[in-house]
Design an enzyme around this catalytic site. Sequence first.
Site, mmCIF file in Angstrom:
data_model
loop_
_atom_site.group_PDB
_atom_site.id
_atom_site.type_symbol
_atom_site.label_atom_id
_atom_site.label_comp_id
_atom_site.label_asym_id
_atom_site.label_seq_id
_atom_site.Cartn_x
_atom_site.Cartn_y
_atom_site.Cartn_z
ATOM 1 N N ARG A 128 -4.451 -10.865 6.184
ATOM 2 C CA ARG A 128 -4.631 -10.080 4.961
ATOM 3 C C ARG A 128 -3.800 -10.696 3.850
ATOM 4 O O ARG A 128 -3.047 -11.647 4.088
ATOM 5 C CB ARG A 128 -4.325 -8.605 5.137
ATOM 6 C CG ARG A 128 -3.360 -8.151 6.185
ATOM 7 C CD ARG A 128 -1.955 -8.626 6.018
ATOM 8 N NE ARG A 128 -1.443 -8.331 4.694
ATOM 9 C CZ ARG A 128 -0.474 -8.979 4.095
ATOM 10 N NH1 ARG A 128 0.143 -9.993 4.696
ATOM 11 N NH2 ARG A 128 -0.055 -8.662 2.892
ATOM 12 N N GLY A 129 -3.929 -10.145 2.644
ATOM 13 C CA GLY A 129 -3.320 -10.750 1.467
ATOM 14 C C GLY A 129 -4.419 -11.510 0.731
ATOM 15 O O GLY A 129 -5.111 -12.322 1.343
ATOM 16 N N ALA A 130 -4.559 -11.232 -0.568
ATOM 17 C CA ALA A 130 -5.704 -11.769 -1.309
ATOM 18 C C ALA A 130 -5.846 -13.294 -1.172
ATOM 19 O O ALA A 130 -6.910 -13.782 -0.772
ATOM 20 C CB ALA A 130 -5.616 -11.329 -2.766
ATOM 21 N N GLN A 153 2.920 -2.814 5.823
ATOM 22 C CA GLN A 153 3.061 -4.262 5.605
ATOM 23 C C GLN A 153 4.433 -4.622 5.053
ATOM 24 O O GLN A 153 4.916 -5.726 5.287
ATOM 25 C CB GLN A 153 1.973 -4.779 4.631
ATOM 26 C CG GLN A 153 0.562 -4.759 5.198
ATOM 27 C CD GLN A 153 -0.177 -3.476 4.837
ATOM 28 O OE1 GLN A 153 0.449 -2.441 4.587
ATOM 29 N NE2 GLN A 153 -1.494 -3.523 4.829
ATOM 30 N N ASP A 211 -4.635 -8.021 -6.033
ATOM 31 C CA ASP A 211 -5.859 -8.380 -5.310
ATOM 32 C C ASP A 211 -6.992 -8.724 -6.254
ATOM 33 O O ASP A 211 -7.906 -9.463 -5.895
ATOM 34 C CB ASP A 211 -6.268 -7.248 -4.366
ATOM 35 C CG ASP A 211 -5.287 -7.157 -3.206
ATOM 36 O OD1 ASP A 211 -4.195 -6.587 -3.408
ATOM 37 O OD2 ASP A 211 -5.584 -7.698 -2.128
ATOM 38 N N ASN A 237 -3.989 -3.578 -6.820
ATOM 39 C CA ASN A 237 -3.068 -4.018 -5.760
ATOM 40 C C ASN A 237 -2.942 -2.868 -4.762
ATOM 41 O O ASN A 237 -3.459 -1.770 -4.972
ATOM 42 C CB ASN A 237 -1.703 -4.401 -6.365
ATOM 43 C CG ASN A 237 -0.797 -5.109 -5.371
ATOM 44 O OD1 ASN A 237 -1.236 -6.019 -4.667
ATOM 45 N ND2 ASN A 237 0.450 -4.693 -5.278
ATOM 46 N N LYS A 238 -2.252 -3.139 -3.680
ATOM 47 C CA LYS A 238 -2.064 -2.176 -2.581
ATOM 48 C C LYS A 238 -1.768 -0.776 -3.103
ATOM 49 O O LYS A 238 -1.001 -0.590 -4.037
ATOM 50 C CB LYS A 238 -0.898 -2.667 -1.714
ATOM 51 C CG LYS A 238 -0.508 -1.782 -0.551
ATOM 52 C CD LYS A 238 -1.626 -1.492 0.422
ATOM 53 C CE LYS A 238 -2.257 -2.763 0.970
ATOM 54 N NZ LYS A 238 -3.604 -2.539 1.552
#
Lengths: 334, 334
Positions: B45-47, B195, B236, B246-247
């Site tokens: 995960r992570g853009a 995370q 993201d 974002n998250k």
Amino acid sequence: MIKPLFWEADTLKIVDQTKLPEQYQLIEINDHQEMAEAIKRLSIRGAPAIGIAAAFGLVVGLRQFRDLSKVEFFKKLDAISDILLNTRPTAVNLEWALKRMKQIARENENLNNKKIIKILTKEAQKIHEEDIISCQKIGKNGAEIIPQKAQILTHCNTGGLATGGLGTALGVIITAHKQNKDIKVFVDETRPLLQGARLTMWELEHENIPCTLNTDSMAGYLMAHENIDLVIVGADRITKNGDAANKIGTYSLAVLADYHNIPFYVAAPSSTIDLNLKSGKEIPIEFRSGREISNFRNTQTAPKNCSTISPAFDVTPNKLISEIVTESGFYPEK
Amino acid sequence: MIKPLFWEADTLKIVDQTKLPEQYQLIEINDHQEMAEAIKRLSIRGAPAIGIAAAFGLVVGLRQFRDLSKVEFFKKLDAISDILLNTRPTAVNLEWALKRMKQIARENENLNNKKIIKILTKEAQKIHEEDIISCQKIGKNGAEIIPQKAQILTHCNTGGLATGGLGTALGVIITAHKQNKDIKVFVDETRPLLQGARLTMWELEHENIPCTLNTDSMAGYLMAHENIDLVIVGADRITKNGDAANKIGTYSLAVLADYHNIPFYVAAPSSTIDLNLKSGKEIPIEFRSGREISNFRNTQTAPKNCSTISPAFDVTPNKLISEIVTESGFYPEK
């Protein structure tokens, strides 16, 4: 009605709230040490409930010492009271209830120990009964400010499990629902110990009130996108100027509500108001074990022995609070 | 350097991030379906990282079809790309990387399939390498705005695990630390999937950067009491006007930072900027399973089948962002 503790046939039992919602389990409390441990590990929690629990804890602790001399008996009274008082520093209800119990004992010191214990038992029951009535009044007063149709965001647990009666903030919500208002509640899960997810969701489902669980971090999103009409929370200690300590995350919520022009209410009994403290800066904040953040029960969710910070409460300044609802109206009176 | 994926001897392996920090485990990815599943369940995960992962996922998927006719081969290319694209809607890097891969394939359609796969493999490696350089530049540009001594609050994971290189927001923090700045980081645990607790704390400890874990709900408390100098997060998808998805929880943080007059920075590569979207209102937000909130792994933490809301991202309007740092400077240029 959901209750956190039961006094029946001279036996004290509490609901072990750490096990909810998976298991509803009663624990018998046989002395003040057991009660102190139960309060510390949050088997019983919520500012009004721990006030009541401490009063009964004093009774079950003290009755072991009924055969001591008067002087020794009163020494034990003070010692037990201190043990119960030192379990959790933030909620003032603990201090309030124990002070009241000690005063009643002193007023009756000429009676024999057995009679004093009987009077203390009645006083603990009275504290419990008064809280039931207080919750009803808070509910009624608070329901007046709830619109006919409302989406409400709340934090932590402030219901039957947290009080002697209907609850404080949750009592307001339940009362409004009983008045046939069209209520929907968003519930902050309330990290780290998930009192919102575990307890408030359970209570709201029990009351058939529509409710949706969200993480604490979603509050901003909900205010921006889900038409939140108001936020209502409880309090663990309110100072003279109307600042309010409550479960960690409450202050963030109040700032977010302010930014989104959403009313932010606090509901609490007068026993939560500490007139000895001028402002929230003076409220002692409890820091709990970092393990509550770094582990989920026995599962490690962060690097072993990592540094953590774990304030259990924060303080919301009065300027961010629209109204504080108590059993006798709004505080401070305007 | 911490890496989310490895391409060695034509074999693709990823770190299963769902197992960290308890276990560091590599999974071999043999086709695009396995990659799609890994992206969906957040093993990677992570853009920026999922952009790279999708590019390699396309390669390992496509090489099973090297013996098909050109027409069928290109049909498979589109089909595989769609499967990878549809794993997660919010991060634009997925779309960006797959578009680039498809274009390279089209530009070389006259070559045989085997050669096209070779070229696509090189392109995936190039995307990875470019991201490493991009992270270094973001780190360098971002470090310029970090004071010599700084207490920084961050959210989610934006480090080596989330990118091909050093990270975005975490890359800025690591770069500032390497420049001998006196850095201390507070890490939002980042519910529901932790995370921050699981990955960011692990990465910061690996880099020997002082770090402290907090629940997301403590952000307001920390800003009021712990001298937070700045907040920095990743993104993201960033729209033309500089709004940033974002998250979940990022928007709440930005509002809190604004209230406390604390600078709020976003760090991301240009591949995260979607010039096709005018504002954040147009960004598709992924909603994930409510089980991620109502359960911890197999333990029920809320009433069974309770209603939940689970947006995985939120959008922070540009007016709440002090600067967006990219590899080529600040966006939008002023």
